[in-house]
Design an enzyme around this catalytic site. Sequence first.
Site, PDB file in Angstrom:
ATOM      1  N   ASP A  26       0.860  -1.170   0.000  1.00 50.14           N
ATOM      2  CA  ASP A  26       0.000   0.000   0.000  1.00 50.14           C
ATOM      3  C   ASP A  26       0.906   1.232   0.000  1.00 50.14           C
ATOM      4  O   ASP A  26       2.087   1.143   0.362  1.00 50.14           O
ATOM      5  CB  ASP A  26      -0.888  -0.040   1.251  1.00 50.14           C
ATOM      6  CG  ASP A  26      -1.698   1.224   1.431  1.00 50.14           C
ATOM      7  OD1 ASP A  26      -2.348   1.655   0.474  1.00 50.14           O
ATOM      8  OD2 ASP A  26      -1.670   1.779   2.553  1.00 50.14           O
ATOM      9  N   ASP A  28      -0.276   5.014   0.916  1.00 46.70           N
ATOM     10  CA  ASP A  28      -0.571   6.043   1.915  1.00 46.70           C
ATOM     11  C   ASP A  28      -0.452   5.513   3.343  1.00 46.70           C
ATOM     12  O   ASP A  28      -1.138   4.558   3.730  1.00 46.70           O
ATOM     13  CB  ASP A  28      -1.980   6.597   1.697  1.00 46.70           C
ATOM     14  CG  ASP A  28      -2.120   7.265   0.335  1.00 46.70           C
ATOM     15  OD1 ASP A  28      -1.073   7.600  -0.262  1.00 46.70           O
ATOM     16  OD2 ASP A  28      -3.255   7.460  -0.121  1.00 46.70           O
ATOM     17  N   THR A 132      -2.681   0.744  -4.703  1.00 48.77           N
ATOM     18  CA  THR A 132      -3.161   1.941  -4.035  1.00 48.77           C
ATOM     19  C   THR A 132      -4.376   2.542  -4.724  1.00 48.77           C
ATOM     20  O   THR A 132      -4.570   2.366  -5.929  1.00 48.77           O
ATOM     21  CB  THR A 132      -2.028   2.990  -3.985  1.00 48.77           C
ATOM     22  OG1 THR A 132      -2.521   4.214  -3.439  1.00 48.77           O
ATOM     23  CG2 THR A 132      -1.469   3.251  -5.374  1.00 48.77           C
ATOM     24  N   ALA A 133      -5.175   3.270  -3.937  1.00 47.23           N
ATOM     25  CA  ALA A 133      -6.306   4.010  -4.500  1.00 47.23           C
ATOM     26  C   ALA A 133      -5.844   5.258  -5.230  1.00 47.23           C
ATOM     27  O   ALA A 133      -6.613   5.878  -5.973  1.00 47.23           O
ATOM     28  CB  ALA A 133      -7.282   4.391  -3.388  1.00 47.23           C
ATOM     29  N   LYS A 177      -8.632  -4.002  -4.059  1.00 53.65           N
ATOM     30  CA  LYS A 177      -7.184  -4.264  -4.097  1.00 53.65           C
ATOM     31  C   LYS A 177      -6.910  -5.766  -4.195  1.00 53.65           C
ATOM     32  O   LYS A 177      -6.040  -6.196  -4.960  1.00 53.65           O
ATOM     33  CB  LYS A 177      -6.505  -3.696  -2.847  1.00 53.65           C
ATOM     34  CG  LYS A 177      -6.369  -2.194  -2.822  1.00 53.65           C
ATOM     35  CD  LYS A 177      -5.543  -1.760  -1.619  1.00 53.65           C
ATOM     36  CE  LYS A 177      -5.355  -0.261  -1.592  1.00 53.65           C
ATOM     37  NZ  LYS A 177      -4.545   0.176  -0.433  1.00 53.65           N
ATOM     38  N   ASP A 200      -1.187  -0.352   6.221  1.00 47.90           N
ATOM     39  CA  ASP A 200      -1.409   0.280   7.519  1.00 47.90           C
ATOM     40  C   ASP A 200      -2.872   0.211   7.942  1.00 47.90           C
ATOM     41  O   ASP A 200      -3.197   0.524   9.083  1.00 47.90           O
ATOM     42  CB  ASP A 200      -1.033   1.770   7.444  1.00 47.90           C
ATOM     43  CG  ASP A 200      -2.036   2.545   6.590  1.00 47.90           C
ATOM     44  OD1 ASP A 200      -2.775   3.375   7.147  1.00 47.90           O
ATOM     45  OD2 ASP A 200      -2.102   2.288   5.375  1.00 47.90           O
ATOM     46  N   ASN A 203      -8.879  -1.532   6.462  1.00 46.86           N
ATOM     47  CA  ASN A 203      -9.630  -1.657   5.210  1.00 46.86           C
ATOM     48  C   ASN A 203      -8.931  -2.550   4.197  1.00 46.86           C
ATOM     49  O   ASN A 203      -9.556  -3.000   3.231  1.00 46.86           O
ATOM     50  CB  ASN A 203      -9.852  -0.272   4.591  1.00 46.86           C
ATOM     51  CG  ASN A 203     -10.782   0.585   5.421  1.00 46.86           C
ATOM     52  OD1 ASN A 203     -11.774   0.109   5.947  1.00 46.86           O
ATOM     53  ND2 ASN A 203     -10.445   1.867   5.560  1.00 46.86           N
TER      54      ASN A 203
END
Length: 270
Positions: A26, A28, A132-133, A177, A200, A203
């Site tokens: 991930d 962020d 990642t989004a 994801k 982290d 979700n």
Amino acid sequence: MPDVTTTSAEAASDTVTHRGEAAFFDVDNTLMKGASLFHVARKMYQKKAFTMGDAAGFAWKQAKFIFRGENLNDVHSVQDSAQKLAAGISTDFVRQLGEEVYDEMIVSKIWPGTRALTQEHLRSGRQVWLVTATPVEVASVIADRLALTGALGTVAEIEDGLYTGKLVGEILHGPAKARAVQALAIEQGLDLGRCWAYSDSYNDIPLLTAVGNPVAINPDTRLRAHARDHNWPIYDFRSGRRAATLGLRAATGVGVVYGLWKGIAMVRRR
């Protein structure tokens, strides 16, 4: 004293052993401090792509993200706002923007510990992907600059070289994801049972449980509890854990607002 020198043949053999393996990171709060999309928004404001009010909204969501961790509603709110604001902007502009954002804002916020993990996987012969989004254009810049294998990110619709303000598919978040990684595994011939994933956020449980080696990095409260219950490794590269700074968080609330105001004022002057 035994000879522990690794020969080229041994190194090649070790790389072969790790074929079919990958590590998924991930971005962020896992690879970097805060939300990468905030920095994209800030740079877009500097280039007069949107207003001070839009910038202030992004800044407030960034502060909440850092202090309380990832929130699904905030992720969708930021992404929706960014997509609408990007409508009519050229892909070349966004590509250049991603390069500038990395050089001026993101590189200094990358956690050295997480970056070391990416490099260790690469040295071991594993593929390393960002998941990642964040828009795939920005995620790809980060992956390229860190010499990673590639990036999976949210894909925006493009017509005639311009963004339409719509998405292709869904925001790459939560279960999305895991689905993206499973599709990549089929394409790349990866054995997910021998792969790694780092995040982290609670979700990202679907992503973490899709692989055989899940790891929590700078975890939020729920992910930390889940990782402990399931005996997952936990790495915390922050200078101080939120669990130990609840009083500090309350005491610095006014400071955060002041800092946001100063930051926006500085951007306005520029």
